[in-house]
Every structure is written in C-alpha cells, then in structure tokens.
Write an enzyme that holds these catalytic residues in place. Structure first.
Site, PDB file in Angstrom:
ATOM      1  N   TYR A  90     -70.210   1.449  43.460  1.00  0.00           N
ATOM      2  CA  TYR A  90     -70.140   1.454  41.990  1.00  0.00           C
ATOM      3  C   TYR A  90     -71.156   0.500  41.395  1.00  0.00           C
ATOM      4  O   TYR A  90     -71.364  -0.606  41.926  1.00  0.00           O
ATOM      5  CB  TYR A  90     -68.746   1.011  41.531  1.00  0.00           C
ATOM      6  CG  TYR A  90     -67.654   2.007  41.790  1.00  0.00           C
ATOM      7  CD1 TYR A  90     -67.713   3.298  41.263  1.00  0.00           C
ATOM      8  CD2 TYR A  90     -66.544   1.647  42.538  1.00  0.00           C
ATOM      9  CE1 TYR A  90     -66.689   4.206  41.494  1.00  0.00           C
ATOM     10  CE2 TYR A  90     -65.516   2.550  42.767  1.00  0.00           C
ATOM     11  CZ  TYR A  90     -65.594   3.829  42.245  1.00  0.00           C
ATOM     12  OH  TYR A  90     -64.579   4.720  42.469  1.00  0.00           O
TER      13      TYR A  90
ATOM     14  N   MET B 144     -61.522  -0.437  44.787  1.00  0.00           N
ATOM     15  CA  MET B 144     -60.067  -0.629  44.850  1.00  0.00           C
ATOM     16  C   MET B 144     -59.544  -0.638  46.289  1.00  0.00           C
ATOM     17  O   MET B 144     -58.718  -1.468  46.664  1.00  0.00           O
ATOM     18  CB  MET B 144     -59.365   0.467  44.034  1.00  0.00           C
ATOM     19  CG  MET B 144     -57.864   0.284  43.993  1.00  0.00           C
ATOM     20  SD  MET B 144     -57.032   1.623  43.115  1.00  0.00           S
ATOM     21  CE  MET B 144     -57.436   1.250  41.436  1.00  0.00           C
TER      22      MET B 144
ATOM     23  N   LYS C  68     -43.801 -23.227  47.496  1.00  0.00           N
ATOM     24  CA  LYS C  68     -43.624 -22.463  46.250  1.00  0.00           C
ATOM     25  C   LYS C  68     -44.428 -21.162  46.318  1.00  0.00           C
ATOM     26  O   LYS C  68     -45.265 -20.988  47.215  1.00  0.00           O
ATOM     27  CB  LYS C  68     -44.077 -23.320  45.068  1.00  0.00           C
ATOM     28  CG  LYS C  68     -45.533 -23.719  45.111  1.00  0.00           C
ATOM     29  CD  LYS C  68     -45.841 -24.780  44.056  1.00  0.00           C
ATOM     30  CE  LYS C  68     -47.286 -25.222  44.145  1.00  0.00           C
ATOM     31  NZ  LYS C  68     -47.558 -26.397  43.305  1.00  0.00           N
TER      32      LYS C  68
HETATM   33  C1  LIG Z   1     -48.076 -27.397  44.168  1.00  0.00           C
HETATM   34  C2  LIG Z   1     -47.678 -28.814  44.151  1.00  0.00           C
HETATM   35  C3  LIG Z   1     -47.987 -29.632  45.251  1.00  0.00           C
HETATM   36  C4  LIG Z   1     -48.821 -29.161  46.426  1.00  0.00           C
HETATM   37  O1  LIG Z   1     -50.173 -29.040  46.024  1.00  0.00           O
HETATM   38  P1  LIG Z   1     -51.317 -28.681  47.088  1.00  0.00           P
HETATM   39  O2  LIG Z   1     -52.590 -28.898  46.354  1.00  0.00           O
HETATM   40  O3  LIG Z   1     -51.117 -27.238  47.436  1.00  0.00           O
HETATM   41  O4  LIG Z   1     -51.120 -29.581  48.235  1.00  0.00           O
HETATM   42  C5  LIG Z   1     -47.508 -30.930  45.235  1.00  0.00           C
HETATM   43  N1  LIG Z   1     -46.788 -31.407  44.202  1.00  0.00           N
HETATM   44  C6  LIG Z   1     -46.496 -30.650  43.119  1.00  0.00           C
HETATM   45  C7  LIG Z   1     -45.711 -31.234  42.002  1.00  0.00           C
HETATM   46  C8  LIG Z   1     -46.930 -29.328  43.054  1.00  0.00           C
HETATM   47  O5  LIG Z   1     -46.642 -28.583  41.995  1.00  0.00           O
END
Ligand SMILES: *Cc1c(COP(=O)(O)O)cnc(C)c1O
Length: 367
Positions: free
Chosen positions: A252, A300, A35
């Site tokens: 800064y 930045m 994702k």
């Molecule tokens: C993001 C997610 C994972 C993976 O999580 P990690 O901590 O990156 O391994 C697994 N299951 C669901 C439902 C998620 O949303």
C-alpha cells in the site's frame, strides 16, 4: 489450519528477570507489577513465574481477585486504590493493600467497616503530578489516615516522572524531606530506578517492564548491559515470495521501491495482530535465524521483508517479529513508541502458548 502467527510466553525469562531485580536491589522486597493483564502476557500465564516475588501490584480489582483465586497468599497492591464503597468490601474480603492518593479515598475508608483493618500505601505526588498528596500536605494526610479505624499499616510511596533519563534526585529529596518524621516502609522505584538508581531502592521496589525483558527507556541499547530476557516471542511464517525487478514497488502507498532485483517475503503478521503499522522500512526482523528488515508499509494481516540476507528462506520459513533475538524495543523505537505499548497491544486473535521452563508453583503460606 489457523494462520501461522503465534506468541510464546517464556516463564523462565520472567523468573530470571525477577532474580536479576533481586540481585540489583538485594535489601528490598519486590512488588511484581502485573497490571494490564501482565503487560499483555496474561496474568494466569505469567503467574507460575512469580513465586519468588514478595507481592503483586496491579490496578484492576478484578485482576486482583483473579490473583487471589490463583492461590496467591502474599500481599497484593492496588496501585490506584479504591474507587467506590464496595471496593473496600472487595479489598477486605481478598486482603488487598490499597494505595491512597486522595482525601476522597480516605473518606471511603473512614466510612467503611471492614472485618479486618486494611493496609494502605499512602502516595505522595513528589513531582509526577498525576496521583498523590503534595509534599506539603503529606504529613497531615498521614495523621488523618492513622486516625481511621479501618486503616492498618501505612506504607509510604511515590512514583518517578523520569527515572528513565536520569533525574530522580529532585523527587527523592522532596519525598525524604516530607516523610522525615513518619514511620513506615518506603517504596519509590519502578524498573528504571531498579536498574539505575540504587539510592531509591528503599524497602520495596516496583518493577514492571523489566520483568518482561523490555527496556524502561523504550530503547534496547540502554539495557544491553543487563541480562534481561524477553518474556514474549511473537513469531510467524513466510506465506508468499515475490521477485521484484528494479524500480518496482511493494504494498500500500508504494512506499518502498526496489533499487535492484530483490526477493521479498510476505509474512503472516499485520497491525491487526498488534504489530505497529508505523514500523518503517528497516525495522529489524529475524528470518530463519538471520536478521533482516521489513520493507514497505505494514498492512492489516501481512507485512513484507527483504530476503536478501537469507537466500535460502522461502514459504514456510520461520519469522521472529520480536522476542529473544529482536527486542520488542527495536520494533517499538522506529515506530515511535515503547515496548510496553506493543506488549500490551498483542491482539486477541494471536494464539498464545506457554514455554513453561522449570515449573514451580508460588508458595501458598501466608507471608
Ligand atoms: C506501572 C507502575 C510501575 C511499574 O513501572 P515500570 O516502568 O513498568 O517498571 C511502578 N509503580 C507504579 C505506581 C506504576 O503505576
């Protein structure tokens, strides 16, 4: 010449991390979680390293379609499922497996007429209190789902709230009790549970962050015992050198004062590249193969480093901000965040290249 900053994506690192997952959970199939554009690494870039995965999990429909268009024939799981009626058509057309966590999603499926039945993962809220049916309503949700014409196989899943600091038994027990009478595959484990909770491995594991070599706890020391390799290197060069006299300050806010004469390197990397502005003096960095620290406030487009441990370094010297030698979590932790966020926040302006390693394309036969 562009600025000298760049990121490199190491496909062999992802392959090896996936192999490690398979060794740790030898009886489970693996949903590789990609994702958020593969946690910032780029879906298309990472894809060739996923050949050995059994499925791909993500949550954006467009990303799911992109994965199918790359030629992936094995399952794709939408971790948040569908949102509106046309999503069922997309899921049908691209053979997507959908998470179902609410009555509204069951209603969408009930109202749909897909060409083929859609496989689902029925999600239980076992204590995370984000998505899913409560344990007490889970069997009824399963009965409802199994009566829907459009629904194919029903897998059972849940997600841990704190697999990273140890306690998963309370959620696992809830899940087991509420699914005792139900058939179907089970899926519970995120990265933390893959590493530390074999009890929860079950039929399918769902690792994300460890595929990229980052720590599920956000602390690098917690994964020292595992051979996890960084999938991303963020690197740049020194573009300026300053000699500070004692009591002079840098940057800064003048947050750093030299307590002695010091050589300071100016690195072409700042918060507009995705380096955290909250990284304090002392955050590790690698210059010409030597570990040193950043000093003063991150700006930045630039940050400043202490060249005391590397007297030979100067303009043009290479700098690893994170990667093989400085784990992303070592930068994240003092900055008050986790490696996940830094990887996802790599800025668009940073050019990315691929370190392909030994390439092998994912198989294209149907699993
Ligand atoms: C993001 C997610 C994972 C993976 O999580 P990690 O901590 O990156 O391994 C697994 N299951 C669901 C439902 C998620 O949303």
């Amino acid at each position: 010449m562009p600025r000298p900053i760049s990121a490199r994506i190491h496909l062999d690192a992802v392959r090896q991390n996936l192999q490690l997952v398979k060794r740790l959970a030898p009886s489970s199939r693996v949903w590789s979680v990609i994702k958020a554009n593969a946690y910032g690494h780029g879906i298309e870039r990472i894809y060739p390293a996923l050949a050995e995965a059994d499925g791909i999990a993500l949550l954006d429909l467009d990303e799911a379609v992109r994965v199918r268009e790359l030629g992936w024939k094995k399952p794709i799981l939408l971790l948040e499922g569908i949102f509106e009626p046309t999503d069922v058509e997309t899921a049908d057309r691209h053979r997507l497996t959908v998470t179902v966590h609410s009555d509204e999603q069951l209603a969408l499926l009930k109202a749909s007429r897909p060409r083929e039945r859609i496989d689902i993962q029925l999600k239980m809220n076992s204590g995370m209190n984000r998505l899913g049916f409560r344990p007490g309503e889970f069997e009824a949700a399963w009965e409802h789902a199994s009566g829907i014409e459009a629904v194919g196989s029903i897998g059972l899943m849940s997600h841990f709230a704190n697999a990273d600091d140890g306690a998963i038994d309370w959620q696992t027990d809830e899940f087991d009790a509420a699914t005792r009478n139900l058939p179907g595959t089970r899926s519970l484990s995120n990265s933390a549970a893959v590493l530390w909770h074999p009890r929860a491995h079950r039929d399918w594991v769902r690792p994300g962050t460890i595929l990229y070599g980052a720590s599920p706890t956000g602390r690098a020391r917690n994964i020292e015992g595992f051979e996890l390799r960084a999938a991303m290197t963020l690197e740049s060069r020194i573009i300026g050198v300053q000699m500070l006299a004692p009591n002079e300050t840098i940057g800064y806010g003048r947050t750093f004062t030299a307590d002695r004469a010091m050589r300071i390197g100016v690195v072409a990397c700042g918060y507009a590249d995705g380096y955290p502005r909250h990284a304090p003096t002392g955050t590790p960095v690698m210059i010409d193969g030597m570990r040193t620290r950043i000093v003063g406030r991150v700006s930045m487009d630039m940050l400043t480093v202490d060249l005391t441990p590397c007297p030979a370094a100067g303009i043009g010297s290479s700098v690893e901000l994170w990667g093989e030698h400085v784990r992303v979590d070592e930068v994240a932790e003092p900055s008050g965040t986790i490696g996940y966020e830094l990887m996802c926040a790599l800025a668009r302006r940073v050019p990315v290249s691929i370190d392909a390693g030994v390439t092998s394309e994912p198989e294209t036969h149907t699993a």
